[in-house]
Design an enzyme around this catalytic site. Structure first.
Site, PDB file in Angstrom:
ATOM      1  N   ASP A 209       3.276  -5.781  11.788  1.00  0.00           N
ATOM      2  CA  ASP A 209       2.419  -4.800  11.096  1.00  0.00           C
ATOM      3  C   ASP A 209       2.958  -3.386  11.355  1.00  0.00           C
ATOM      4  OD1 ASP A 209       0.472  -3.600   9.590  1.00  0.00           O
ATOM      5  OD2 ASP A 209      -1.190  -4.099  10.930  1.00  0.00           O
TER       6      ASP A 209
ATOM      7  N   ASP B 142      -3.375  -5.377   1.651  1.00  0.00           N
ATOM      8  CA  ASP B 142      -3.424  -5.007   3.068  1.00  0.00           C
ATOM      9  C   ASP B 142      -3.631  -3.509   3.275  1.00  0.00           C
ATOM     10  OD1 ASP B 142      -3.026  -5.732   5.957  1.00  0.00           O
ATOM     11  OD2 ASP B 142      -1.498  -4.182   5.719  1.00  0.00           O
TER      12      ASP B 142
ATOM     13  N   ASN C 216       0.830  -1.220   0.000  1.00  0.00           N
ATOM     14  CA  ASN C 216       0.000   0.000   0.000  1.00  0.00           C
ATOM     15  C   ASN C 216       0.861   1.264   0.000  1.00  0.00           C
ATOM     16  OD1 ASN C 216       0.777  -0.456   2.688  1.00  0.00           O
ATOM     17  ND2 ASN C 216      -1.135   0.316   3.553  1.00  0.00           N
TER      18      ASN C 216
ATOM     19  N   HIS D 130      -2.851 -10.218  10.803  1.00  0.00           N
ATOM     20  CA  HIS D 130      -3.255  -9.642  12.094  1.00  0.00           C
ATOM     21  C   HIS D 130      -4.590 -10.151  12.663  1.00  0.00           C
ATOM     22  CE1 HIS D 130      -5.174  -7.002   9.144  1.00  0.00           C
ATOM     23  NE2 HIS D 130      -4.097  -6.242   8.963  1.00  0.00           N
TER      24      HIS D 130
END
Ligand code: DOR
Length: 468
Positions: free
Chosen positions: A338, A167, A109, A247
């Site tokens: 993350d 994501d 992203n 996650h």
């Protein structure tokens, strides 16, 4: 001051890590001994390595320290290209090295997103030039991450994308996800799934629970995650693709993963350090929402704290208990940070407007070691979830996450008992957005070796013990 310098030792000079406690779950090794690295590869492990070898080597004295395979983070955001104000490959990978991560997989992203060969090539080249650690890019599932049309996944895999993910956003359209999984199966490259039903989470800022009910803050129900986990497990069954759930944060999600694994569906899952150690109450300010069995910061503050705003949100205590249990039972395969760095401006605003995300590389080991010190998980299990298991989820376990002779020398050396206080102003990451600021942790990374080179070493190993 810590020292990080990818040029510090020359790959052609052997490196001897002496007298450490070597733990390598990939080979069931747990012993005191030396480790010799030659030409960037593991040469010899265990026992006392003969003096003649040591004489021509650079030596790190690892007495009293744990020596493990280099940690692998299968989920992070390096933000480059496009969001260099939040992080760059240089700052992000320096932070990764400080956190003990010798290899990181960066999410797609970015701006532009990693949805084509050129973008993946660009990240690989930039990482080769600026990176302190190994960088494995993840390609998008859909063009522009817009959820409409799948990328040329063959091209992305050829370019070296180690997984596919949109994501930050889910793939809302089930047909699109089905097709993506068909390609993923044929290519043998997993899909990493951001599970979120946006029609349920839309506008939510924290977990839907007692805090959202009391405060009026908009909640994100556990079902927003679980519905997508259920859908994509059904698609993984249909397509026989390898699915990795990013996650996981709720009891319901891990229960679904457990059932799927029992039925033989090809699924793996990861959990973050923050979902294992903080609860939804942490949004109320410091001193709130700490899994007090595990960590506590002391004084309570009462002010909404945007540093604890993350997606999926921090959940309830029962969820943490499930996550820890399922980590132990092997339902959750890996721990991934993350790492989601943001600027001060992204976070210094109202909770509604603040960006989701936690800067996670530099605090991961410290907060996870609290679980070990409190007897919640064993040290060997923690290392396995940071090394061998994540390597397996991305199909790289023959070369990463292991200290096998001949493997690239990626090594993490840490002191399980060293106490330190988190100070985000000292982070190498541009992202100072951490809910752990000011927390005292016990367990610190002392050195990270990447392909035989020292990427990071704590000054006490150089000055106190004399890197020779
Ligand atoms: O909190 C998050 N931040 N969750 C995500 O899924 C994306 C990430 C980001 O990119 O900032």
């Amino acid at each position: 001051m810590p020292i990080y310098n990818s040029m510090m030792n020359n790959k052609s000079v052997p490196l001897l890590i002496q007298g450490g406690h070597i733990i390598d779950p990939s080979q069931s090794i747990d012993q005191l001994g030396d480790l010799l690295i030659v030409e960037g590869k593991i040469m010899q492990l265990g026992g006392t390595i003969i003096a003649s070898e040591a004489k021509q080597s650079q030596v790190i004295d690892a007495t009293g320290l744990i020596v493990s395979p280099g940690f692998i983070d299968i989920h992070c955001h390096l933000r480059e290209p496009g969001f260099e104000d939040k992080e760059t490959i240089a700052t992000g990978t320096k932070a990764a090295a400080i956190g003990g991560f010798a290899t990181v997989c960066c999410m797609a992203n970015t701006n532009p997103p990693l949805d084509n060969r050129d973008a993946v090539d660009w990240v690989k080249r930039k990482a080769g030039k600026d990176g302190f650690v190994n960088v494995l890019p993840i390609g998008c599932i859909t063009r522009g991450r817009e959820g409409r049309e799948i990328c040329d996944m063959t091209e992305l895999a050829e370019a070296g994308a180690i997984a596919f993910s949109d994501d930050g956003d889910p793939v809302r359209n089930s047909q699109v996800m089905r097709r993506a999984m068909d390609y993923s199966r044929d290519l043998g490259v997993p899909v990493i799934d951001h599970c979120e039903d946006k029609t349920l989470s839309n506008g939510g800022v924290i977990n839907e629970g007692w805090i959202s009910a009391k405060s009026g803050l908009k909640g994100i129900p556990a079902a927003a995650e679980e519905i997508m986990v259920a859908r994509d497990l059904a698609l993984a069954k249909l397509t026989r693709a390898k699915l990795h759930i990013a996650h996981v944060s709720t009891c319901g999600s891990v229960e679904l993963v457990r059932q799927a694994k029992e039925k033989g569906i090809s699924v793996t899952a990861e959990v973050t350090p923050h979902h294992l150690t903080l609860t939804e109450e942490r949004i109320m300010g410091r001193g709130w929402g700490e899994n007090s069995d595990v960590i506590a910061s002391g004084a309570k503050q009462s002010q909404y704290d945007t540093s604890a705003k993350v997606n999926p949100p921090l959940r309830a205590r029962e969820d943490i208990e499930c996550l820890i249990q399922e980590l132990k039972d092997g339902v959750i395969d890996a721990i991934a940070t993350d790492h989601a760095p943001h600027t001060l401006a992204d976070k210094n605003c109202s909770l509604d407007l603040a960006a989701f995300g936690i800067s996670g590389f530099e605090t991961a080991l410290g907060c996870l070691m609290a679980l070990v010190h409190k007897g919640k998980i064993s040290l060997t299990m923690l290392i396995s979830k940071l090394t061998y298991e994540p390597a397996k989820t991305i199909g790289k376990d023959s070369e990463l996450g292991t200290l096998k002779a001949g493997a690239p020398a990626n090594i993490t050396i840490f002191d399980p008992n060293r106490e330190w206080v988190v100070d985000s102003s000292n982070f190498a990451s541009k992202g100072k957005n951490t809910p752990y600021d000011g927390y005292q942790f016990k367990g610190k990374v002392m050195a990270t070796v990447v392909n035989g080179r020292i990427a990071y070493i704590d000054d006490s190993l150089v000055i106190g013990r004399g890197l020779r």
